[in-house]
Design an enzyme around this catalytic site. Structure first.
Site, PDB file in Angstrom:
ATOM      1  N   GLN A 210      -7.411   8.718  25.722  1.00  0.00           N
ATOM      2  CA  GLN A 210      -7.678   8.057  26.972  1.00  0.00           C
ATOM      3  C   GLN A 210      -6.195   7.972  27.420  1.00  0.00           C
ATOM      4  O   GLN A 210      -6.008   8.092  28.304  1.00  0.00           O
ATOM      5  CB  GLN A 210      -7.504   6.668  26.256  1.00  0.00           C
ATOM      6  CG  GLN A 210      -6.471   6.040  25.709  1.00  0.00           C
ATOM      7  CD  GLN A 210      -6.829   4.584  25.176  1.00  0.00           C
ATOM      8  OE1 GLN A 210      -7.520   4.293  24.065  1.00  0.00           O
ATOM      9  NE2 GLN A 210      -6.410   3.941  25.203  1.00  0.00           N
TER      10      GLN A 210
ATOM     11  N   MET B  74       2.682  -9.848  27.472  1.00  0.00           N
ATOM     12  CA  MET B  74       3.073  -8.848  26.654  1.00  0.00           C
ATOM     13  C   MET B  74       2.261  -7.710  26.722  1.00  0.00           C
ATOM     14  O   MET B  74       1.187  -7.310  27.189  1.00  0.00           O
ATOM     15  CB  MET B  74       2.764  -9.506  25.382  1.00  0.00           C
ATOM     16  CG  MET B  74       3.431 -11.059  25.236  1.00  0.00           C
ATOM     17  SD  MET B  74       3.417 -11.274  23.395  1.00  0.00           S
ATOM     18  CE  MET B  74       4.690 -12.855  23.806  1.00  0.00           C
TER      19      MET B  74
ATOM     20  N   SER C 172       2.315  -3.153  24.582  1.00  0.00           N
ATOM     21  CA  SER C 172       3.943  -2.706  23.674  1.00  0.00           C
ATOM     22  C   SER C 172       4.415  -1.686  24.748  1.00  0.00           C
ATOM     23  O   SER C 172       6.091  -1.443  24.708  1.00  0.00           O
ATOM     24  CB  SER C 172       2.357  -1.735  23.474  1.00  0.00           C
ATOM     25  OG  SER C 172       1.908  -2.057  22.471  1.00  0.00           O
TER      26      SER C 172
ATOM     27  N   MET D 227      -3.352  -0.333  19.596  1.00  0.00           N
ATOM     28  CA  MET D 227      -2.341   0.912  19.471  1.00  0.00           C
ATOM     29  C   MET D 227      -1.279   0.938  19.265  1.00  0.00           C
ATOM     30  O   MET D 227      -0.534   1.406  18.823  1.00  0.00           O
ATOM     31  CB  MET D 227      -2.951   2.130  20.735  1.00  0.00           C
ATOM     32  CG  MET D 227      -3.417   2.016  22.186  1.00  0.00           C
ATOM     33  SD  MET D 227      -3.379   3.197  23.102  1.00  0.00           S
ATOM     34  CE  MET D 227      -2.203   1.891  23.908  1.00  0.00           C
TER      35      MET D 227
ATOM     36  N   GLY E 184       0.192 -10.709  21.448  1.00  0.00           N
ATOM     37  CA  GLY E 184      -1.534 -10.375  22.011  1.00  0.00           C
ATOM     38  C   GLY E 184      -1.925 -10.274  21.616  1.00  0.00           C
ATOM     39  O   GLY E 184      -3.010 -10.076  20.928  1.00  0.00           O
ATOM     40  N   HIS E 185      -1.457  -9.097  20.426  1.00  0.00           N
ATOM     41  CA  HIS E 185      -2.771  -8.458  19.863  1.00  0.00           C
ATOM     42  C   HIS E 185      -2.652  -9.594  18.582  1.00  0.00           C
ATOM     43  O   HIS E 185      -3.784  -9.947  18.071  1.00  0.00           O
ATOM     44  CB  HIS E 185      -1.338  -7.274  18.649  1.00  0.00           C
ATOM     45  CG  HIS E 185      -1.202  -6.360  20.054  1.00  0.00           C
ATOM     46  ND1 HIS E 185      -0.566  -5.869  19.991  1.00  0.00           N
ATOM     47  CD2 HIS E 185      -2.616  -5.855  20.617  1.00  0.00           C
ATOM     48  CE1 HIS E 185      -0.220  -4.964  20.619  1.00  0.00           C
ATOM     49  NE2 HIS E 185      -1.449  -4.853  20.872  1.00  0.00           N
TER      50      HIS E 185
ATOM     51  N   TYR F 276       2.490  -1.360  17.422  1.00  0.00           N
ATOM     52  CA  TYR F 276       3.647  -2.157  18.291  1.00  0.00           C
ATOM     53  C   TYR F 276       3.112  -3.340  18.057  1.00  0.00           C
ATOM     54  O   TYR F 276       2.938  -3.996  19.324  1.00  0.00           O
ATOM     55  CB  TYR F 276       3.625  -1.464  19.602  1.00  0.00           C
ATOM     56  CG  TYR F 276       5.493  -1.349  19.959  1.00  0.00           C
ATOM     57  CD1 TYR F 276       6.725  -0.284  18.971  1.00  0.00           C
ATOM     58  CD2 TYR F 276       6.110  -2.039  20.905  1.00  0.00           C
ATOM     59  CE1 TYR F 276       7.532  -0.556  18.409  1.00  0.00           C
ATOM     60  CE2 TYR F 276       7.609  -2.354  20.639  1.00  0.00           C
ATOM     61  CZ  TYR F 276       8.337  -1.246  20.047  1.00  0.00           C
ATOM     62  OH  TYR F 276       9.758  -2.200  19.645  1.00  0.00           O
TER      63      TYR F 276
ATOM     64  N   VAL G 178      -2.183 -13.477  26.342  1.00  0.00           N
ATOM     65  CA  VAL G 178      -0.553 -14.308  25.813  1.00  0.00           C
ATOM     66  C   VAL G 178       0.280 -13.768  26.688  1.00  0.00           C
ATOM     67  O   VAL G 178       0.453 -11.988  26.835  1.00  0.00           O
ATOM     68  CB  VAL G 178      -0.755 -13.582  24.368  1.00  0.00           C
ATOM     69  CG1 VAL G 178       0.503 -14.432  23.648  1.00  0.00           C
ATOM     70  CG2 VAL G 178      -1.658 -14.077  23.816  1.00  0.00           C
TER      71      VAL G 178
HETATM   72  P1  AMP Z   1      -2.973  -1.711  23.423  1.00  0.00           P
HETATM   73  O1  AMP Z   1      -2.195  -1.655  22.054  1.00  0.00           O
HETATM   74  O2  AMP Z   1      -2.709  -2.156  24.392  1.00  0.00           O
HETATM   75  O3  AMP Z   1      -4.511  -1.034  23.476  1.00  0.00           O
HETATM   76  O4  AMP Z   1      -4.137  -3.161  23.210  1.00  0.00           O
HETATM   77  C1  AMP Z   1      -5.068  -3.615  22.037  1.00  0.00           C
HETATM   78  C2  AMP Z   1      -6.199  -5.101  22.441  1.00  0.00           C
HETATM   79  O5  AMP Z   1      -4.808  -5.490  22.577  1.00  0.00           O
HETATM   80  C3  AMP Z   1      -6.408  -4.829  23.508  1.00  0.00           C
HETATM   81  O6  AMP Z   1      -7.761  -4.914  23.305  1.00  0.00           O
HETATM   82  C4  AMP Z   1      -6.050  -5.910  24.714  1.00  0.00           C
HETATM   83  O7  AMP Z   1      -6.050  -5.984  25.808  1.00  0.00           O
HETATM   84  C5  AMP Z   1      -4.830  -6.692  23.844  1.00  0.00           C
HETATM   85  N1  AMP Z   1      -3.606  -6.959  24.204  1.00  0.00           N
HETATM   86  C6  AMP Z   1      -3.027  -6.558  24.659  1.00  0.00           C
HETATM   87  N2  AMP Z   1      -1.959  -7.364  25.991  1.00  0.00           N
HETATM   88  C7  AMP Z   1      -1.999  -8.069  25.449  1.00  0.00           C
HETATM   89  C8  AMP Z   1      -1.604  -9.725  25.717  1.00  0.00           C
HETATM   90  N3  AMP Z   1      -1.007  -9.749  26.251  1.00  0.00           N
HETATM   91  N4  AMP Z   1      -3.053 -11.339  25.561  1.00  0.00           N
HETATM   92  C9  AMP Z   1      -3.784 -10.624  25.078  1.00  0.00           C
HETATM   93  N5  AMP Z   1      -4.238  -9.168  24.560  1.00  0.00           N
HETATM   94  C10 AMP Z   1      -3.438  -8.144  24.928  1.00  0.00           C
END
Ligand code: AMP
Length: 277
Positions: A59, A182, A184, A28, A34-35, A30, A174
């Site tokens: 969602q 981590m 967003s 999503m 982690g990303h 930002y 991460v």
């Molecule tokens: P999001 O942008 O929050 O929807 O996350 C996109 C992807 O990044 C999803 O598969 C999350 O599980 C993964 N993700 C988000 N935060 C972390 C993190 N701290 N460490 C590893 N993967 C992450």
């Protein structure tokens, strides 16, 4: 690195890449480390890396943070480029969902527990958008984070149950130097809330230590997390020890069991988990 905003452009960009291995990292935006660790993983397992950046309205529930979700497309593009992403797909909501929909992917198991109990319809929105992204990009492999444990389990289940031709890779969480996973949404936290937020990880780590020292009672293991949160006046939405595949509560802790927590800290909903070893 190319940035495209339409499904048609993704298809034409990838048309001549079909002989190479394509990885998709759905996000999503930002972007944080982690990303970007998922991008690193994608580059390890594929030749061509596609990152989608889409804040998926489907969602988010009523009263959730869809309107305020942090966005910074220019910074995202720079980070993605630096990290070796080949293609960014950043569609608008209108591009992703044209017209009123008649069909969605509705999970029939595991989606009403943990986060699903507090976010009705959330996983229906997640699975629907992920299935659409799979169909647009047609990746060989898609990389997700363990941070969203229930999401990863449901996506694996969708791929299995619907025979989707994509491998699912799940990468470890991460963390910030002080242990906070981590996210967003950490952006929402002011300095005091940011300090209190570290309690989620402190609690999980204390519970994991207790497990290593022989504690096998799920209620007591969850108690470590509840106590850590309580010490900072944080009321959890849930703290549960669950089976890694079915997400059913475990009666006895065992290696591989997942201890998962969600809590709202100063208005910001945070999740975290640890796999017992
Ligand atoms: P999001 O942008 O929050 O929807 O996350 C996109 C992807 O990044 C999803 O598969 C999350 O599980 C993964 N993700 C988000 N935060 C972390 C993190 N701290 N460490 C590893 N993967 C992450």
């Amino acid at each position: 690195m190319k940035i495209v905003e339409t499904k048609a452009a993704v298809r034409s960009e990838l048309a001549h890449r079909r002989s190479s291995r394509i990885a998709l990292v759905p996000t999503m935006g930002y972007l944080h480390e982690g990303h970007l660790s998922l991008v690193d993983r994608a580059r390890e397992v594929a030749d061509h890396v596609v990152v989608s950046i889409f804040v998926n309205p489907l969602q988010f529930g009523a009263g959730e943070d869809l309107a305020t979700y942090p966005r910074d497309p220019d910074r995202d593009a720079a980070l993605a480029r630096e990290r070796g992403v080949d293609l960014v797909f950043a569609p608008s909501a209108e591009e992703m969902y044209s017209g009123e929909s008649a069909v969605r992917i509705v999970p029939v198991r595991m989606a009403d527990r943990l986060c699903g109990a507090f976010r009705p319809g959330h996983f229906e929105g997640v699975l629907t958008v992920v299935a659409k992204l799979f169909n647009v990009v047609q990746p060989d492999v898609a990389v997700f984070g363990q941070k969203d444990y229930q999401q990863a389990v449901l996506i694996r289940a969708m791929v299995r149950d619907l025979d989707l031709p994509v491998e699912i890779d799940v990468a470890r969480i991460v963390r910030e130097p002080d242990g906070l996973a981590m996210s967003s949404r950490n952006e929402y936290l002011d300095a005091a809330a940011r300090r209190r937020a570290t309690r989620l990880w402190q609690g999980l780590r204390a519970a994991a230590d207790a497990f290593r020292s022989g504690e096998r009672d799920p209620a007591r293991l969850c108690g470590w997390v509840e106590d850590a949160l309580g010490g900072a006046d944080i009321e959890p939405q849930y703290v549960e020890l669950v089976d890694p595949e079915t997400l059913e509560p475990l009666e006895l802790a065992r290696p591989g069991g997942v201890l998962a927590v969600a809590a709202v800290v100063d208005g910001t909903r945070l999740i975290d988990n640890i796999v017992l070893e």
